[in-house]
Design an enzyme around this catalytic site. Structure first.
Site, PDB file in Angstrom:
ATOM      1  N   ASN A 138      29.925  33.293  32.175  1.00 44.37           N
ATOM      2  CA  ASN A 138      29.412  34.247  31.054  1.00 44.37           C
ATOM      3  C   ASN A 138      30.551  34.316  30.285  1.00 44.37           C
ATOM      4  O   ASN A 138      31.782  34.850  30.645  1.00 44.37           O
ATOM      5  CB  ASN A 138      29.169  35.322  31.955  1.00 44.37           C
ATOM      6  CG  ASN A 138      27.608  35.754  31.971  1.00 44.37           C
ATOM      7  OD1 ASN A 138      26.837  34.913  30.903  1.00 44.37           O
ATOM      8  ND2 ASN A 138      27.007  36.538  32.665  1.00 44.37           N
ATOM      9  N   TYR A 141      18.918  37.155  42.306  1.00 47.47           N
ATOM     10  CA  TYR A 141      19.975  36.142  41.655  1.00 47.47           C
ATOM     11  C   TYR A 141      21.486  36.614  42.567  1.00 47.47           C
ATOM     12  O   TYR A 141      22.137  35.712  42.120  1.00 47.47           O
ATOM     13  CB  TYR A 141      20.285  36.204  40.062  1.00 47.47           C
ATOM     14  CG  TYR A 141      20.616  37.232  39.584  1.00 47.47           C
ATOM     15  CD1 TYR A 141      22.007  37.653  39.587  1.00 47.47           C
ATOM     16  CD2 TYR A 141      19.896  38.066  39.021  1.00 47.47           C
ATOM     17  CE1 TYR A 141      22.380  38.607  38.897  1.00 47.47           C
ATOM     18  CE2 TYR A 141      20.027  39.357  38.338  1.00 47.47           C
ATOM     19  CZ  TYR A 141      21.436  39.542  38.218  1.00 47.47           C
ATOM     20  OH  TYR A 141      22.112  40.713  37.746  1.00 47.47           O
ATOM     21  N   ASP A 147      15.678  37.836  35.572  1.00 47.08           N
ATOM     22  CA  ASP A 147      16.886  38.534  35.888  1.00 47.08           C
ATOM     23  C   ASP A 147      16.735  39.898  35.284  1.00 47.08           C
ATOM     24  O   ASP A 147      16.037  40.156  34.190  1.00 47.08           O
ATOM     25  CB  ASP A 147      18.046  38.152  35.362  1.00 47.08           C
ATOM     26  CG  ASP A 147      18.378  37.822  34.264  1.00 47.08           C
ATOM     27  OD1 ASP A 147      17.680  37.043  33.340  1.00 47.08           O
ATOM     28  OD2 ASP A 147      19.508  38.278  33.611  1.00 47.08           O
ATOM     29  N   ASP A 148      17.194  41.014  35.908  1.00 45.99           N
ATOM     30  CA  ASP A 148      17.092  42.342  35.435  1.00 45.99           C
ATOM     31  C   ASP A 148      15.787  42.785  35.108  1.00 45.99           C
ATOM     32  O   ASP A 148      15.811  43.422  33.961  1.00 45.99           O
ATOM     33  CB  ASP A 148      18.224  42.584  34.454  1.00 45.99           C
ATOM     34  CG  ASP A 148      19.643  42.175  35.069  1.00 45.99           C
ATOM     35  OD1 ASP A 148      19.807  42.220  35.887  1.00 45.99           O
ATOM     36  OD2 ASP A 148      20.443  41.713  34.263  1.00 45.99           O
ATOM     37  N   LYS A 168      21.432  38.547  24.017  1.00 43.14           N
ATOM     38  CA  LYS A 168      20.338  39.775  23.924  1.00 43.14           C
ATOM     39  C   LYS A 168      20.289  40.182  22.584  1.00 43.14           C
ATOM     40  O   LYS A 168      19.345  41.167  22.197  1.00 43.14           O
ATOM     41  CB  LYS A 168      21.307  40.951  24.695  1.00 43.14           C
ATOM     42  CG  LYS A 168      21.437  40.740  26.216  1.00 43.14           C
ATOM     43  CD  LYS A 168      20.107  40.406  26.737  1.00 43.14           C
ATOM     44  CE  LYS A 168      20.141  40.681  28.572  1.00 43.14           C
ATOM     45  NZ  LYS A 168      20.909  39.359  29.020  1.00 43.14           N
TER      46      LYS A 168
END
Length: 599
Positions: A224, A145, A100-101, A24
């Protein structure tokens, strides 16, 4: 970048073979996905891709265009291809598109071309996949997801069915299980989603301990990592042990614990192996000459005791025992020996803290320090409370506030201890848990002008100064309309509670003052305001993120905003964003400060 290269060495050593690049903090991965990498950025990425190849690790470059892409616009798709072509020139051969998101509502232009949001994503993904020559590894992360996001469920999800039917068969699909952070993932749930997706999924996991019966039902597993580098050691090490345990039917020396059900793998054995290797890292010096311990310091030790830490959904044996002891001590009167046992356990935690603090490898310590300090302080509170119950100390007048600030509580074991102390019980942060505010961000329309003006006047009257802002009033009053895609309003259950407006070209609004020099570098204007009842900064951050993305897409080089010195709340907001900096503008009134950001 240096830590990622070190990670590749560990992957090669432990037998892992893949790395997905999707950080990110690389803004050109998500928010500014259209922008090509600069020469310096390209040099870093090329070095990283080369390092991965040297250590037999497949480097997958991921890009997340879903925040603001117009799927039906050929220029947008061309920009996506151009970006991935650049990364391909760096030597990368594996790619991933992540959706995603993100918001699930399509813009009007996309609704006219695509039958559904899934259709839009699949069409663009297939086109990009074919443009890149159908790479051997190409991953797609759906917006739904995990099972919790599917409507009404996995087997009946029209979104997943569209993805499964229309996504080209050479593209793999990421999946996290029943939830974002799934406590358990069953073989049956994988079979169900595989049937809908018409292929086995790749698990993108947030926990690192699964039954080996999943392996033949999956295309792969990604785990992750933590943001800090060094605390990833155990999670990745145990993942490697798990993979090895299934490669040849399971190691012969695995000793099964009472709780074990998996014939191929023992998570307790894997944990012990990982901790044994990790402790050796604690003892290695990470600086030239190392660090010598003085005689009065408690030395770092390597004895393997019981565990405080374990997985996100459960504590280790020591932590569970301590929580049980504290619960018993709260509810029983004849407890002197039990209180002494609890105190001894607390003392052991303090010793652990002291030992870790003296570890020669300071880099690991710095990554872990906040966590172990948190545990130590939570245990210290509980210890002091038990002593008070036993008459060994006076109750603290400020042990627990009736209305603590939200940051007064932490997660994990320390939070568990705090919740067991007086004043809160199971109520956690608040004496009376508040209902969560639900906010709606929507496009501004002309009918909103009166409400925007009302909020502007209300916030102006609350300030110390009454001097009108230089560039904002024409935009607020409606004399000048916001630029397309650059006007948003915020609503809660009571109605409109904030706005965010922008002009990609601020010259009309600033015509009366001599700010031409500033407008050359920062040609766009932003104004944003929230009523005091909006205490959560997230909606404002989201709105300003959308505005900056739209302004950047228009070709603007930078944006500025005007604030009163007395508006401490908004000054603090812009300052904490990090990208906006104060700039000198001689013609502004003394009460007004300008802040700007380059795009």
């Amino acid at each position: 970048m240096e830590q990622r290269t070190e990670l590749f060495k560990r992957e090669q050593k432990w037998g892992l073979n893949t790395y997905l690049y999707a950080p990110k903090d690389d803004y050109k991965h998500r928010m500014y996905w259209r922008d090509l990498y600069s020469a310096e950025e390209a040099k870093q990425l090329m070095a990283l891709i080369t390092a991965a190849k040297q250590h037999d690790v497949e480097f997958i470059y991921a890009i997340s265009p879903g925040l603001d892409i117009t799927f039906s616009n050929p220029k947008e798709v061309a920009a996506l291809k151009r970006k991935l072509d650049q990364v391909r020139e760096f030597g990368c051969r594996s790619f991933s598109l992540l959706f995603d998101d993100i918001e699930t509502e399509m813009c009007q232009a996309d609704k006219q071309v695509f039958s559904s949001f899934a259709h839009a994503q699949v069409a663009v993904t297939n086109e990009v996949y074919q443009h890149l020559g159908e790479p051997e590894t190409f991953l797609f992360c759906p917006t739904d997801y995990c099972a919790a996001f599917c409507t009404p469920n996995v087997s009946q999800s029209s979104y997943l069915h569209t993805v499964g039917e229309k996504l080209l068969p050479g593209i793999d699909i990421l999946w996290t299980g029943p939830k974002v952070v799934s406590h358990k993932i069953s073989a049956e749930s994988i079979e169900e989603v595989s049937s809908v997706l018409k292929r086995a999924p790749v698990i993108w996991d947030n926990i690192h301990d699964r039954p080996t019966e999943l392996i033949p039902k999956l295309r792969g597993v990604l785990t992750n990592p933590n943001c800090e580098f060094y605390p990833n050691f155990v999670a990745i090490h145990t993942l490697a042990t798990w993979c090895k345990a299934t490669a040849d039917g399971g190691p012969k020396d695995v000793e099964m614990g009472d709780e074990e059900q998996d014939p191929c793998y023992s998570h307790q054995k894997a944990l012990t192996l990982a901790l044994t290797d990790w402790l050796q890292e604690f003892l290695s010096t990470d600086q030239p000459g190392g660090r010598k311990e003085s005689s009065d310091e408690e030395p770092m030790q390597t004895d393997m005791g019981e565990n405080l830490f374990y997985l996100p959904y459960e504590h280790g044996p020591t932590a569970r025992t301590m929580l049980q002891q504290l619960d018993w001590l709260k509810n029983n009167t004849e407890w002197c020996s039990r209180a002494q046992q609890f105190d001894d356990m607390c003392d052991a935690v303090v010793q652990m803290f002291n030992r870790l603090s003296n570890a020669p490898n300071r880099s690991i310590l710095y990554d872990l320090y906040n966590y172990i300090c948190d545990i130590k302080s939570g245990v210290g509170l509980a210890r002091a409370y038990v002593k008070t119950l036993g008459g060994q100390g006076r109750p603290s007048a400020q042990l627990m506030n009736d209305d603590p600030e939200p940051w007064g509580f932490r997660g994990g074991l320390s939070g568990e201890f705090q919740r067991m102390l007086p004043g809160h019980g199971n109520r956690d942060l608040f004496r009376h848990p508040p209902t969560t505010a639900v906010y709606c961000i929507r496009p501004y329309c002309p009918d909103d002008k009166m409400e925007v003006q009302r909020i502007f006047r209300e916030m102006q009257s609350a300030g110390e100064g009454k001097v009108p802002l230089v560039a904002q009033p024409p935009l607020i009053s409606g004399e000048i309309s916001p630029s397309p895609q650059c006007a948003l309003v915020l609503e809660d259950e009571l109605g409109m509670c904030g706005y965010a407006l922008a002009l990609t070209d601020a010259k009309p609004a600033a015509a009366k003052i001599q700010v031409i020099k500033m407008l050359e570098e920062f040609p766009s204007l932003i104004t944003i305001q929230m009523l005091p009842r909006v205490t959560d900064p997230s909606p404002a951050k989201r709105m300003i993120g959308q505005l900056l993305s739209s302004i950047r897409s228009s070709g603007s080089r930078g944006a500025f905003c005007e604030l009163r010195h007395s508006d401490r709340r908004m000054l603090d907001f812009y300052t904490k964003l990090g990208s906006f900096k104060p700039i000198e503008v001689a013609s502004l009134p003394r009460d007004v400060i300008a802040m700007a950001t380059s795009l």
